[in-house]
Each structure stands twice: as C-alpha cells, then as structure tokens.
Design a protein around this motif. Sequence first.
Motif, PDB file in Angstrom:
ATOM      1  N   VAL A 149      19.861  43.699  49.929  1.00 12.24           N
ATOM      2  CA  VAL A 149      18.916  42.960  50.223  1.00 12.24           C
ATOM      3  C   VAL A 149      18.456  42.158  48.980  1.00 12.24           C
ATOM      4  O   VAL A 149      18.100  42.782  47.905  1.00 12.24           O
ATOM      5  N   LEU A 150      18.555  40.708  49.098  1.00 14.28           N
ATOM      6  CA  LEU A 150      18.122  40.083  47.938  1.00 14.28           C
ATOM      7  C   LEU A 150      17.029  38.810  48.358  1.00 14.28           C
ATOM      8  O   LEU A 150      17.070  38.582  49.527  1.00 14.28           O
ATOM      9  N   GLN A 151      16.148  38.712  47.561  1.00 11.31           N
ATOM     10  CA  GLN A 151      15.135  37.790  47.593  1.00 11.31           C
ATOM     11  C   GLN A 151      15.240  36.474  46.883  1.00 11.31           C
ATOM     12  O   GLN A 151      15.907  36.465  45.799  1.00 11.31           O
ATOM     13  N   LEU A 152      14.828  35.449  47.606  1.00 13.32           N
ATOM     14  CA  LEU A 152      14.893  34.143  46.958  1.00 13.32           C
ATOM     15  C   LEU A 152      14.305  33.987  45.537  1.00 13.32           C
ATOM     16  O   LEU A 152      13.241  34.417  45.545  1.00 13.32           O
ATOM     17  N   LYS A 153      14.788  33.795  44.584  1.00 10.94           N
ATOM     18  CA  LYS A 153      14.379  33.477  43.266  1.00 10.94           C
ATOM     19  C   LYS A 153      13.412  32.301  43.142  1.00 10.94           C
ATOM     20  O   LYS A 153      13.968  31.162  43.555  1.00 10.94           O
ATOM     21  N   GLU A 154      12.277  32.498  42.650  1.00 14.98           N
ATOM     22  CA  GLU A 154      11.390  31.296  42.836  1.00 14.98           C
ATOM     23  C   GLU A 154      11.662  30.400  41.493  1.00 14.98           C
ATOM     24  O   GLU A 154      11.854  30.995  40.474  1.00 14.98           O
TER      25      GLU A 154
ATOM     26  N   LYS B  46      21.949  44.941  39.173  1.00 12.45           N
ATOM     27  CA  LYS B  46      21.504  43.783  39.491  1.00 12.45           C
ATOM     28  C   LYS B  46      22.457  42.836  40.410  1.00 12.45           C
ATOM     29  O   LYS B  46      23.569  42.717  39.901  1.00 12.45           O
ATOM     30  N   LEU B  47      22.159  42.522  41.767  1.00  9.53           N
ATOM     31  CA  LEU B  47      22.875  41.632  42.470  1.00  9.53           C
ATOM     32  C   LEU B  47      22.420  40.225  42.746  1.00  9.53           C
ATOM     33  O   LEU B  47      21.166  40.263  42.717  1.00  9.53           O
ATOM     34  N   VAL B  48      23.203  39.119  42.455  1.00 12.75           N
ATOM     35  CA  VAL B  48      22.776  37.729  42.443  1.00 12.75           C
ATOM     36  C   VAL B  48      23.836  36.995  43.203  1.00 12.75           C
ATOM     37  O   VAL B  48      24.937  37.098  43.403  1.00 12.75           O
ATOM     38  N   ALA B  49      23.413  36.381  44.243  1.00 15.70           N
ATOM     39  CA  ALA B  49      24.142  35.460  45.059  1.00 15.70           C
ATOM     40  C   ALA B  49      23.402  34.049  45.083  1.00 15.70           C
ATOM     41  O   ALA B  49      22.257  33.775  45.370  1.00 15.70           O
TER      42      ALA B  49
ATOM     43  N   THR C 193      19.242  30.581  44.585  1.00 15.61           N
ATOM     44  CA  THR C 193      19.721  31.911  43.929  1.00 15.61           C
ATOM     45  C   THR C 193      18.920  32.958  44.663  1.00 15.61           C
ATOM     46  O   THR C 193      17.720  33.009  44.529  1.00 15.61           O
ATOM     47  N   PHE C 194      19.359  34.221  45.277  1.00 14.79           N
ATOM     48  CA  PHE C 194      19.018  35.241  45.444  1.00 14.79           C
ATOM     49  C   PHE C 194      19.169  36.284  44.587  1.00 14.79           C
ATOM     50  O   PHE C 194      20.533  36.625  44.073  1.00 14.79           O
ATOM     51  N   VAL C 195      18.144  37.341  44.425  1.00 16.05           N
ATOM     52  CA  VAL C 195      18.337  38.338  43.640  1.00 16.05           C
ATOM     53  C   VAL C 195      17.873  39.678  44.000  1.00 16.05           C
ATOM     54  O   VAL C 195      16.991  39.631  44.905  1.00 16.05           O
ATOM     55  N   GLY C 196      18.450  40.849  44.037  1.00 17.56           N
ATOM     56  CA  GLY C 196      18.315  41.969  44.604  1.00 17.56           C
ATOM     57  C   GLY C 196      19.170  43.333  44.189  1.00 17.56           C
ATOM     58  O   GLY C 196      19.511  43.191  43.181  1.00 17.56           O
ATOM     59  N   GLU C 197      19.354  44.098  45.048  1.00 22.99           N
ATOM     60  CA  GLU C 197      19.984  45.321  44.869  1.00 22.99           C
ATOM     61  C   GLU C 197      20.561  45.988  46.166  1.00 22.99           C
ATOM     62  O   GLU C 197      20.237  45.692  47.396  1.00 22.99           O
TER      63      GLU C 197
END
Length: 195
Positions: free
Chosen positions: A190-195, A72-75, A53-57
Amino acid sequence: MKNTLKFLSSFILATLITACACSSCAPAPELEDMMSKQEVDFFRLVESMCGETFVGESVYPEDPGHDFAGKKLVATIDYCDHRQIRIPFTVGDDASRTWILTVTRQGLLFKHDHRLKDGSPDPVTNYGGYSASYKDEAVTATKHFFHADDFTAELIPDAKTNVWMVEVDPENKELTYYLERHGKPRYKAVLQLKE
C-alpha cells in the motif's frame, strides 16, 4: 517510347508505394473501440496522475524474511501516452522493476518489466496478464484484476494462477498492489501519494 515506359513504370510504382503507405496511415482506433468502459476509465485515471509518486511499504506477508520486508517502496507514474503507461517500482535501492499498462485489442494488459544492472532484460521479465473480473468481482474505474497470461505460465509455471490487483483510490490518495496465487494472498503493498 522507352522513356515513356520508364516514366509509366516509375509512376505506377510510386502510386503503389503511396497507396500501401496510406493504408497504414489510418487513424489509430479510439480506446473505447479496443477496451471496455471500465478498462478505459481505469487507464485514463492512471494517465491523469502522470508524474505523481506514491510511497509506501509491504503489508503482507508479515514475514521479516520476505525480500521486500522493511524496504521503502516507491512507484512513480513516469511515462504516459495514449497507449501505454510505465510505472517504475523501486524496492529500497533496487530500481530494476517497472509496471507497464498497455492498451491492446484484447483489453488492458499489465506487465512487469525487470532489468539487470546493465539495463538488459532480466531472464524473468515481461510477466503479467489481461484485465478480467475475479472471484465474482468486476473490474471498475479504480480497481483491476490481471490474470496470468500464457507467456507468464510458460515463463514461471508456478505463477500460472497468479492474479494481480491494482487499485487507485483518488479519494484517499492511495495505490494498492496485490497478488494472489492459487486463490490465496501472496503479496500486498500500500502506497500513499507523495505531496
């Protein structure tokens, strides 16, 4: 004699049905037989992240009135097989969107699936296009450009010049979704990998 003819007719019919069925049982073509190396590498990279899952804005436009502004954007790379990857894309509480990457004989296809609250297709859905270089920049194993196809141009005439860019940066654990129209920036997330 009648029974023999009946038997022969049944045997011939069964043989024909089997032959026809077997012709469709040929092994599915390999990805490399359907797409370029860059398309295959990109598809496999995304496939390797299945379940992530990637989370960003949104980062562009910087308009507070934009539909996605401040949300909040979630892919989530949710469904993967050897021919298709589905990535639900949630904007705030709105879970109506899914990005779809599909392997085709014409190359890698990127589509947007939009659904109404009852799960039925939105009137504006299934738009997107095929992978190709853009502005003299080639597609790579981590970055692809998808040009609006004929279906998209008919569905949304204003979007006929759309080019979507999807980039996966494994080193920085980042997913970028970017759209240009008429060769100019229209949207970027731009979304970051959720750890």
